[in-house]
Design a protein around this motif. Structure first.
Motif, mmCIF file in Angstrom:
data_model
loop_
_atom_site.group_PDB
_atom_site.id
_atom_site.type_symbol
_atom_site.label_atom_id
_atom_site.label_comp_id
_atom_site.label_asym_id
_atom_site.label_seq_id
_atom_site.Cartn_x
_atom_site.Cartn_y
_atom_site.Cartn_z
ATOM 1 N N ILE A 42 0.835 -1.201 0.000
ATOM 2 C CA ILE A 42 0.000 0.000 0.000
ATOM 3 C C ILE A 42 0.870 1.251 0.000
ATOM 4 O O ILE A 42 0.594 2.203 -0.727
ATOM 5 C CB ILE A 42 -0.964 -0.006 1.208
ATOM 6 C CG1 ILE A 42 -2.044 -1.049 0.975
ATOM 7 C CG2 ILE A 42 -1.620 1.351 1.398
ATOM 8 C CD1 ILE A 42 -2.976 -1.239 2.145
ATOM 9 N N ASN A 43 1.936 1.263 0.761
ATOM 10 C CA ASN A 43 2.755 2.465 0.857
ATOM 11 C C ASN A 43 3.681 2.653 -0.336
ATOM 12 O O ASN A 43 3.834 3.771 -0.828
ATOM 13 C CB ASN A 43 3.582 2.450 2.136
ATOM 14 C CG ASN A 43 2.712 2.787 3.337
ATOM 15 O OD1 ASN A 43 1.729 3.498 3.212
ATOM 16 N ND2 ASN A 43 3.073 2.261 4.492
ATOM 17 N N TYR A 44 4.343 1.611 -0.782
ATOM 18 C CA TYR A 44 5.370 1.783 -1.801
ATOM 19 C C TYR A 44 4.952 1.315 -3.209
ATOM 20 O O TYR A 44 5.534 1.767 -4.190
ATOM 21 C CB TYR A 44 6.650 1.053 -1.388
ATOM 22 C CG TYR A 44 7.210 1.587 -0.110
ATOM 23 C CD1 TYR A 44 7.757 2.872 -0.064
ATOM 24 C CD2 TYR A 44 7.203 0.840 1.055
ATOM 25 C CE1 TYR A 44 8.268 3.379 1.123
ATOM 26 C CE2 TYR A 44 7.717 1.333 2.226
ATOM 27 C CZ TYR A 44 8.246 2.601 2.265
ATOM 28 O OH TYR A 44 8.740 3.110 3.426
ATOM 29 N N GLY A 45 3.996 0.449 -3.297
ATOM 30 C CA GLY A 45 3.657 -0.098 -4.617
ATOM 31 C C GLY A 45 2.318 0.352 -5.165
ATOM 32 O O GLY A 45 1.912 -0.074 -6.245
ATOM 33 N N LYS A 46 1.631 1.229 -4.383
ATOM 34 C CA LYS A 46 0.282 1.569 -4.836
ATOM 35 C C LYS A 46 0.304 2.398 -6.116
ATOM 36 O O LYS A 46 -0.577 2.243 -6.958
ATOM 37 C CB LYS A 46 -0.505 2.249 -3.730
ATOM 38 C CG LYS A 46 -0.247 3.693 -3.495
ATOM 39 C CD LYS A 46 -1.209 4.218 -2.463
ATOM 40 C CE LYS A 46 -0.907 5.692 -2.217
ATOM 41 N NZ LYS A 46 -1.742 6.243 -1.190
ATOM 42 N N ASP A 47 1.308 3.244 -6.331
ATOM 43 C CA ASP A 47 1.353 4.050 -7.559
ATOM 44 C C ASP A 47 1.583 3.162 -8.788
ATOM 45 O O ASP A 47 0.918 3.330 -9.810
ATOM 46 C CB ASP A 47 2.459 5.102 -7.461
ATOM 47 C CG ASP A 47 2.138 6.177 -6.422
ATOM 48 O OD1 ASP A 47 0.920 6.354 -6.151
ATOM 49 O OD2 ASP A 47 3.079 6.809 -5.918
ATOM 50 N N SER A 48 2.526 2.220 -8.702
ATOM 51 C CA SER A 48 2.795 1.344 -9.850
ATOM 52 C C SER A 48 1.612 0.407 -10.116
ATOM 53 O O SER A 48 1.264 0.139 -11.270
ATOM 54 C CB SER A 48 4.087 0.554 -9.636
ATOM 55 O OG SER A 48 3.947 -0.326 -8.549
ATOM 56 N N ILE A 49 0.990 -0.065 -9.011
ATOM 57 C CA ILE A 49 -0.190 -0.934 -9.196
ATOM 58 C C ILE A 49 -1.331 -0.128 -9.796
ATOM 59 O O ILE A 49 -2.027 -0.606 -10.703
ATOM 60 C CB ILE A 49 -0.597 -1.570 -7.844
ATOM 61 C CG1 ILE A 49 0.452 -2.581 -7.408
ATOM 62 C CG2 ILE A 49 -1.949 -2.240 -7.961
ATOM 63 C CD1 ILE A 49 0.218 -3.140 -6.019
ATOM 64 N N SER A 52 -0.580 0.406 -13.436
ATOM 65 C CA SER A 52 -0.783 -0.847 -14.164
ATOM 66 C C SER A 52 -2.274 -1.126 -14.354
ATOM 67 O O SER A 52 -2.709 -1.489 -15.451
ATOM 68 C CB SER A 52 -0.114 -1.998 -13.419
ATOM 69 O OG SER A 52 -0.419 -3.225 -14.018
ATOM 70 N N LEU A 53 -3.058 -0.939 -13.292
ATOM 71 C CA LEU A 53 -4.507 -1.169 -13.400
ATOM 72 C C LEU A 53 -5.154 -0.144 -14.335
ATOM 73 O O LEU A 53 -6.050 -0.487 -15.121
ATOM 74 C CB LEU A 53 -5.161 -1.122 -12.021
ATOM 75 C CG LEU A 53 -4.886 -2.321 -11.108
ATOM 76 C CD1 LEU A 53 -5.527 -2.098 -9.740
ATOM 77 C CD2 LEU A 53 -5.387 -3.603 -11.710
ATOM 78 N N ASN A 54 -4.694 1.101 -14.290
ATOM 79 C CA ASN A 54 -5.245 2.124 -15.194
ATOM 80 C C ASN A 54 -4.905 1.818 -16.653
ATOM 81 O O ASN A 54 -5.745 2.004 -17.556
ATOM 82 C CB ASN A 54 -4.734 3.515 -14.805
ATOM 83 C CG ASN A 54 -5.445 4.063 -13.584
ATOM 84 O OD1 ASN A 54 -6.550 3.631 -13.255
ATOM 85 N ND2 ASN A 54 -4.806 5.006 -12.892
ATOM 86 N N SER A 55 -3.658 1.355 -16.895
ATOM 87 C CA SER A 55 -3.286 1.002 -18.271
ATOM 88 C C SER A 55 -4.109 -0.201 -18.756
ATOM 89 O O SER A 55 -4.560 -0.226 -19.904
ATOM 90 C CB SER A 55 -1.795 0.722 -18.385
ATOM 91 O OG SER A 55 -1.444 -0.458 -17.703
#
Length: 184
Positions: A42-49, A52-55
């Protein structure tokens, strides 16, 4: 992120561990590692996830739009094809009706031609029959005329020799010649 909240939460966990309120066995360790994993994700990977979900969302949306447009085009093609097919069927029906009318006209002309040809053949045969009858009549008339002529010449020639020209004798000769003519 709020570090004081994290600090308070970790302090609370250490207190529970020291008082042996939480005992470390394999189940608790798996639970603890799961919570740590979720926290880090949640803290470190939420932006990349999130990216990825938006793409993926954009890809799915683009595919959905593509297939929706393809479906619209297909439906429009099918409607146009159906319209063309109906138009073609109507044109074929018109051509068939026109052909039937043309065939009726040709059939009528052939019937008229056949009747005219039969009529001409019949007239030709009648002309031949009339010509043949005429020739027979001419032959018969010639035959009777020559026989009658010979008969009159012989009878009148005999009478002329004797010079007997009585009205009753002439009448009698004519009646006999007519009887002789009937017998021929």
């Amino acid at each position: 992120m709020n570090y004081s909240l994290i600090f308070q939460f970790s302090l609370l966990i250490f207190v529970f561990i020291s008082k042996e309120f939480i005992v470390f066995n394999e189940e608790v360790l798996v639970l603890l590692s799961f919570f740590i994993f979720i926290f880090l994700v949640i803290n470190y990977g939420k932006d990349s996830i999130n990216e990825s979900l938006n793409s993926k969302l954009e890809e799915i949306k683009n595919e959905f739009d593509f297939y929706k447009n393809l479906q619209k085009q297909t439906i429009s093609y099918l409607i146009n094809y159906h319209k063309k097919q109906v138009l073609l069927v109507n044109n074929v029906k018109k051509i068939l009706e026109f052909s039937k009318l043309e065939l009726k006209i040709v059939e009528n002309y052939f019937n008229i031609l056949g009747r005219n040809k039969t009529k001409l053949n019949f007239e030709d045969k009648l002309k031949k029959i009339v010509n043949c009858e005429s020739q027979k009549n001419v032959f018969i008339q010639d035959f009777y005329l020559s026989n009658l002529n010979n008969f009159f010449i012989t009878k009148y020639g005999t009478l002329l020799k004797f010079e007997i020209f009585n009205k009753s004798i002439r009448r009698n000769i004519i009646l006999r010649s007519l009887d002789n003519f009937k017998n021929l």
